[in-house]
Design a protein around this motif. Sequence first.
Motif, PDB file in Angstrom:
ATOM      1  N   LEU A   1      51.733  13.914  37.074  1.00  0.00           N
ATOM      2  CA  LEU A   1      51.446  14.152  38.497  1.00  0.00           C
ATOM      3  C   LEU A   1      52.704  14.436  39.302  1.00  0.00           C
ATOM      4  O   LEU A   1      52.623  14.861  40.452  1.00  0.00           O
ATOM      5  N   GLY A   2      53.862  14.171  38.689  1.00  0.00           N
ATOM      6  CA  GLY A   2      55.124  14.399  39.396  1.00  0.00           C
ATOM      7  C   GLY A   2      55.418  13.295  40.390  1.00  0.00           C
ATOM      8  O   GLY A   2      54.983  12.148  40.228  1.00  0.00           O
ATOM      9  N   TYR A   3      56.163  13.633  41.432  1.00  0.00           N
ATOM     10  CA  TYR A   3      56.511  12.663  42.466  1.00  0.00           C
ATOM     11  C   TYR A   3      55.350  12.604  43.445  1.00  0.00           C
ATOM     12  O   TYR A   3      55.032  13.595  44.103  1.00  0.00           O
ATOM     13  N   ILE A   4      54.706  11.457  43.539  1.00  0.00           N
ATOM     14  CA  ILE A   4      53.419  11.383  44.222  1.00  0.00           C
ATOM     15  C   ILE A   4      53.324  10.152  45.118  1.00  0.00           C
ATOM     16  O   ILE A   4      53.917   9.104  44.829  1.00  0.00           O
ATOM     17  N   ARG A   5      52.596  10.304  46.208  1.00  0.00           N
ATOM     18  CA  ARG A   5      52.332   9.175  47.097  1.00  0.00           C
ATOM     19  C   ARG A   5      51.168   8.360  46.556  1.00  0.00           C
ATOM     20  O   ARG A   5      50.256   8.910  45.931  1.00  0.00           O
ATOM     21  N   PRO A   6      51.145   7.037  46.808  1.00  0.00           N
ATOM     22  CA  PRO A   6      50.008   6.230  46.376  1.00  0.00           C
ATOM     23  C   PRO A   6      48.757   6.566  47.194  1.00  0.00           C
ATOM     24  O   PRO A   6      48.849   7.088  48.299  1.00  0.00           O
ATOM     25  N   PHE A   7      47.599   6.295  46.619  1.00  0.00           N
ATOM     26  CA  PHE A   7      46.303   6.467  47.290  1.00  0.00           C
ATOM     27  C   PHE A   7      46.064   7.906  47.739  1.00  0.00           C
ATOM     28  O   PHE A   7      45.582   8.159  48.838  1.00  0.00           O
ATOM     29  N   THR A   8      46.402   8.859  46.851  1.00  0.00           N
ATOM     30  CA  THR A   8      46.113  10.265  47.144  1.00  0.00           C
ATOM     31  C   THR A   8      45.207  10.896  46.093  1.00  0.00           C
ATOM     32  O   THR A   8      44.554  11.899  46.366  1.00  0.00           O
ATOM     33  N   GLN A   9      45.183  10.328  44.879  1.00  0.00           N
ATOM     34  CA  GLN A   9      44.353  10.851  43.797  1.00  0.00           C
ATOM     35  C   GLN A   9      43.178   9.902  43.568  1.00  0.00           C
ATOM     36  O   GLN A   9      43.372   8.700  43.384  1.00  0.00           O
ATOM     37  N   LYS A  10      41.968  10.434  43.553  1.00  0.00           N
ATOM     38  CA  LYS A  10      40.780   9.584  43.480  1.00  0.00           C
ATOM     39  C   LYS A  10      40.229   9.478  42.064  1.00  0.00           C
ATOM     40  O   LYS A  10      40.257  10.423  41.296  1.00  0.00           O
ATOM     41  N   SER A  11      39.712   8.304  41.743  1.00  0.00           N
ATOM     42  CA  SER A  11      38.989   8.087  40.504  1.00  0.00           C
ATOM     43  C   SER A  11      37.829   7.131  40.806  1.00  0.00           C
ATOM     44  O   SER A  11      37.592   6.770  41.960  1.00  0.00           O
ATOM     45  N   THR A  12      37.126   6.716  39.764  1.00  0.00           N
ATOM     46  CA  THR A  12      35.991   5.801  39.933  1.00  0.00           C
ATOM     47  C   THR A  12      35.897   4.893  38.714  1.00  0.00           C
ATOM     48  O   THR A  12      36.090   5.336  37.585  1.00  0.00           O
ATOM     49  N   ILE A  13      35.628   3.634  38.951  1.00  0.00           N
ATOM     50  CA  ILE A  13      35.390   2.698  37.862  1.00  0.00           C
ATOM     51  C   ILE A  13      33.887   2.461  37.767  1.00  0.00           C
ATOM     52  O   ILE A  13      33.208   2.246  38.765  1.00  0.00           O
ATOM     53  N   HIS A  14      33.352   2.560  36.546  1.00  0.00           N
ATOM     54  CA  HIS A  14      31.920   2.387  36.303  1.00  0.00           C
ATOM     55  C   HIS A  14      31.724   1.130  35.464  1.00  0.00           C
ATOM     56  O   HIS A  14      32.083   1.097  34.291  1.00  0.00           O
ATOM     57  N   MET A  15      31.151   0.095  36.070  1.00  0.00           N
ATOM     58  CA  MET A  15      30.906  -1.139  35.340  1.00  0.00           C
ATOM     59  C   MET A  15      29.613  -1.793  35.807  1.00  0.00           C
ATOM     60  O   MET A  15      29.356  -1.873  37.021  1.00  0.00           O
ATOM     61  N   GLU A  16      28.833  -2.262  34.833  1.00  0.00           N
ATOM     62  CA  GLU A  16      27.634  -3.045  35.146  1.00  0.00           C
ATOM     63  C   GLU A  16      26.765  -2.375  36.203  1.00  0.00           C
ATOM     64  O   GLU A  16      26.416  -2.978  37.224  1.00  0.00           O
ATOM     65  N   GLN A  17      26.435  -1.131  35.971  1.00  0.00           N
ATOM     66  CA  GLN A  17      25.566  -0.372  36.887  1.00  0.00           C
ATOM     67  C   GLN A  17      26.172  -0.214  38.287  1.00  0.00           C
ATOM     68  O   GLN A  17      25.455   0.036  39.251  1.00  0.00           O
ATOM     69  N   LYS A  18      27.468  -0.393  38.381  1.00  0.00           N
ATOM     70  CA  LYS A  18      28.134  -0.295  39.681  1.00  0.00           C
ATOM     71  C   LYS A  18      29.292   0.681  39.578  1.00  0.00           C
ATOM     72  O   LYS A  18      29.985   0.741  38.565  1.00  0.00           O
ATOM     73  N   SER A  19      29.492   1.463  40.641  1.00  0.00           N
ATOM     74  CA  SER A  19      30.621   2.383  40.698  1.00  0.00           C
ATOM     75  C   SER A  19      31.468   2.059  41.916  1.00  0.00           C
ATOM     76  O   SER A  19      30.943   1.905  43.029  1.00  0.00           O
ATOM     77  N   LEU A  20      32.779   1.935  41.709  1.00  0.00           N
ATOM     78  CA  LEU A  20      33.698   1.647  42.806  1.00  0.00           C
ATOM     79  C   LEU A  20      34.827   2.670  42.791  1.00  0.00           C
ATOM     80  O   LEU A  20      35.375   2.985  41.734  1.00  0.00           O
ATOM     81  N   LYS A  21      35.174   3.177  43.967  1.00  0.00           N
ATOM     82  CA  LYS A  21      36.257   4.148  44.058  1.00  0.00           C
ATOM     83  C   LYS A  21      37.605   3.466  43.851  1.00  0.00           C
ATOM     84  O   LYS A  21      37.817   2.319  44.245  1.00  0.00           O
ATOM     85  N   THR A  22      38.508   4.216  43.236  1.00  0.00           N
ATOM     86  CA  THR A  22      39.874   3.751  43.046  1.00  0.00           C
ATOM     87  C   THR A  22      40.829   4.910  43.338  1.00  0.00           C
ATOM     88  O   THR A  22      40.426   6.081  43.300  1.00  0.00           O
ATOM     89  N   TYR A  23      42.088   4.571  43.610  1.00  0.00           N
ATOM     90  CA  TYR A  23      43.098   5.584  43.912  1.00  0.00           C
ATOM     91  C   TYR A  23      44.397   5.246  43.188  1.00  0.00           C
ATOM     92  O   TYR A  23      44.690   4.073  42.908  1.00  0.00           O
ATOM     93  N   ASN A  24      45.181   6.282  42.908  1.00  0.00           N
ATOM     94  CA  ASN A  24      46.422   6.090  42.157  1.00  0.00           C
ATOM     95  C   ASN A  24      47.345   5.085  42.837  1.00  0.00           C
ATOM     96  O   ASN A  24      47.440   5.032  44.074  1.00  0.00           O
ATOM     97  N   PHE A  25      47.998   4.273  42.019  1.00  0.00           N
ATOM     98  CA  PHE A  25      48.911   3.250  42.547  1.00  0.00           C
ATOM     99  C   PHE A  25      50.011   3.010  41.522  1.00  0.00           C
ATOM    100  O   PHE A  25      49.813   3.206  40.315  1.00  0.00           O
TER     101      PHE A  25
END
Length: 341
Positions: free
Chosen positions: A178-202
Amino acid sequence: MNTKSKIMIIGGHGKVGQYITRELKDYNLMLVGRNKDKIQHFLKKEKIQAEICSMDVHHIDFTKLDGVGWVIVCVDQENTELVEFCDIHGIDYMDVTANSEYLEKIQQLKLRGTSKILLGIGLAPGLTNLLAEKFVLMHPLADEINIEVILGLGEKHGDAAIQWTLDNFLKSYSHKTLGYIRPFTQKSTIHMEQKSLKTYNFNFVDQHMLNLKYKDRTFTTYLGFDQSIVTDFIYRANKLGLLGSLKYKPIYRMAEAILKKPKLGTDIFMVAVQAGEKIIHAWGHDEGRFTGLIAAEAAKRMATMDLRNGLLGISDVIHVEEVAENKLFGLTLTLTGRHSV
């Protein structure tokens, strides 16, 4: 390590260090910190016999290491003088912090290899590394791997953990792809136990450790919270440039105060390692307690196992299955599964 020699624990009376001190109470201990009275109070309360040394980790008196065979550090450092001293003098060293810049500095040192240097002990790094290495064994063809970390906002985290998190909202960092990057700019998602929660690069150091170890793969670590509304708020505030206000002391202190006395959320933590639809994950409660317990177990094993000299990681002293099987950790582990995107 010669267990008859002295073990110096820097920050051994803090939230995480207390677990290590209790686990090693039968050894010859020296507890180091800036506040001698706080150390004395802790030792008296726990009925532990130990030598007390008043010293700031940023201004080490190296004469205090005479007779020390092992140093355990539970507080952040700014330079590598202590670990270099340990390497030169054959003193074993264990670090229980998450400072990415500092741990990367250690990994770049040209060490003599006269002692054992154990890094990456805790949740992230620590449990995340164990899960990631297990994932690589299970899915050897996966090359773009995400590490997802969810922290519970309801947990009362220690001062050092809060300050580390707030500080890293302000710092850009370098990533393998990703190179030189600021935190909380790239989005992902965690999928667990029928639940999805957004996450961001850190900037968790686990991804850097893993990217260094596995040259043919890319690991990226993402952070989110058990309350999605808070994760979304931080992302939007960052996008608008509002997180920069944390550099002003009154705003920083206010954020600290809010995190010290949480009003919402739980004490749950979740970790997942995923690539495409493949996922393995684990969850538990009270991240501070878990970090302390796994650090204490790693310390006990380092004192008793016949380990090689040089740089070591958590997988050199414990396996993820052993963590899950030990009921004391309270960890639920799922090594097989798929998620639907």
